[in-house]
Design an enzyme around this catalytic site. Sequence first.
Site, PDB file in Angstrom:
ATOM      1  N   SER A  45      17.040  14.452 -47.599  1.00  0.00           N
ATOM      2  CA  SER A  45      16.477  14.807 -48.817  1.00  0.00           C
ATOM      3  C   SER A  45      17.660  14.476 -50.869  1.00  0.00           C
ATOM      4  O   SER A  45      18.119  13.637 -50.726  1.00  0.00           O
ATOM      5  CB  SER A  45      16.425  15.572 -48.490  1.00  0.00           C
ATOM      6  OG  SER A  45      15.005  16.592 -49.521  1.00  0.00           O
ATOM      7  N   HIS A  92      13.136  11.748 -47.731  1.00  0.00           N
ATOM      8  CA  HIS A  92      11.606  12.658 -48.337  1.00  0.00           C
ATOM      9  C   HIS A  92      12.070  12.362 -50.065  1.00  0.00           C
ATOM     10  O   HIS A  92      12.594  12.013 -50.587  1.00  0.00           O
ATOM     11  CB  HIS A  92      12.521  14.296 -48.602  1.00  0.00           C
ATOM     12  CG  HIS A  92      12.348  14.459 -47.277  1.00  0.00           C
ATOM     13  ND1 HIS A  92      13.299  15.707 -47.086  1.00  0.00           N
ATOM     14  CD2 HIS A  92      12.057  14.370 -45.772  1.00  0.00           C
ATOM     15  CE1 HIS A  92      12.607  16.238 -45.815  1.00  0.00           C
ATOM     16  NE2 HIS A  92      12.532  15.173 -44.632  1.00  0.00           N
ATOM     17  N   ASP A  96      13.822  20.514 -42.413  1.00  0.00           N
ATOM     18  CA  ASP A  96      13.355  19.075 -41.594  1.00  0.00           C
ATOM     19  C   ASP A  96      14.744  18.785 -40.706  1.00  0.00           C
ATOM     20  O   ASP A  96      15.463  18.407 -41.759  1.00  0.00           O
ATOM     21  CB  ASP A  96      13.269  18.522 -42.306  1.00  0.00           C
ATOM     22  CG  ASP A  96      12.279  16.668 -41.638  1.00  0.00           C
ATOM     23  OD1 ASP A  96      11.951  17.267 -41.016  1.00  0.00           O
ATOM     24  OD2 ASP A  96      12.176  15.839 -42.268  1.00  0.00           O
TER      25      ASP A  96
END
Length: 215
Positions: free
Chosen positions: A39, A66, A159
């Site tokens: 991310s 992401h 996540d």
Amino acid sequence: MTESGVDNLSAMEPVAVRLHAPSPDSFPVPFPVIALVASAGGVEALVRVLAPLPVDLPAVVLVALHQDPNRASQLAEILRRGTRLRVDVAADQMLMEPGHVLVVPPARHLLVTSEARIGLIPTGALPPARPSADLMLSTLAVTCGTRALAVILTGMGHDGQAGVHAIAHCGGTVLAQDVASSAFSAMPAAAAMTGRVHKVLSLDAIPEAILKHVS
């Protein structure tokens, strides 16, 4: 730079506890698959992981970063300039092949199917994270089993926690980036907190670990 409130991962190297030892032949995908998940701060980390890997890598590499679902992504082009591997944006029903890096496009979640093909589904307007590492890793776990390697890189949030459990449950291997080399350490720290991460490594040590896994 690290995020406040996150414990130092250098002291956290939990070993995944497996309740069984599944046979590699019990899973339909017949070659190793490496999933790189990141991310915030992830572009640089992904470039540094992919750069040392050889052109004849006997594995597929899936890249989930992401991204804003409403903006075009240049990630595949950026990675292509820094690796000898073939890099493409993943497409629905694309057949996975060793030596190929497949990047999840914006506004899509990636699934790994039992036919060693890519499945893409819309992310929708609301979270979870987009693309979802948990969703990708869970489908990878049940199709690749012991051949799967999940690598949780720099990022915010958590996540990947459920996906890490799935990978380890099906006999796969999980690595996490350490605090010292992470721009943002929350995501790899969340993975380590599951107790299913096999090794916490510096960013520059991860390519060697990948090569050991596929050999």
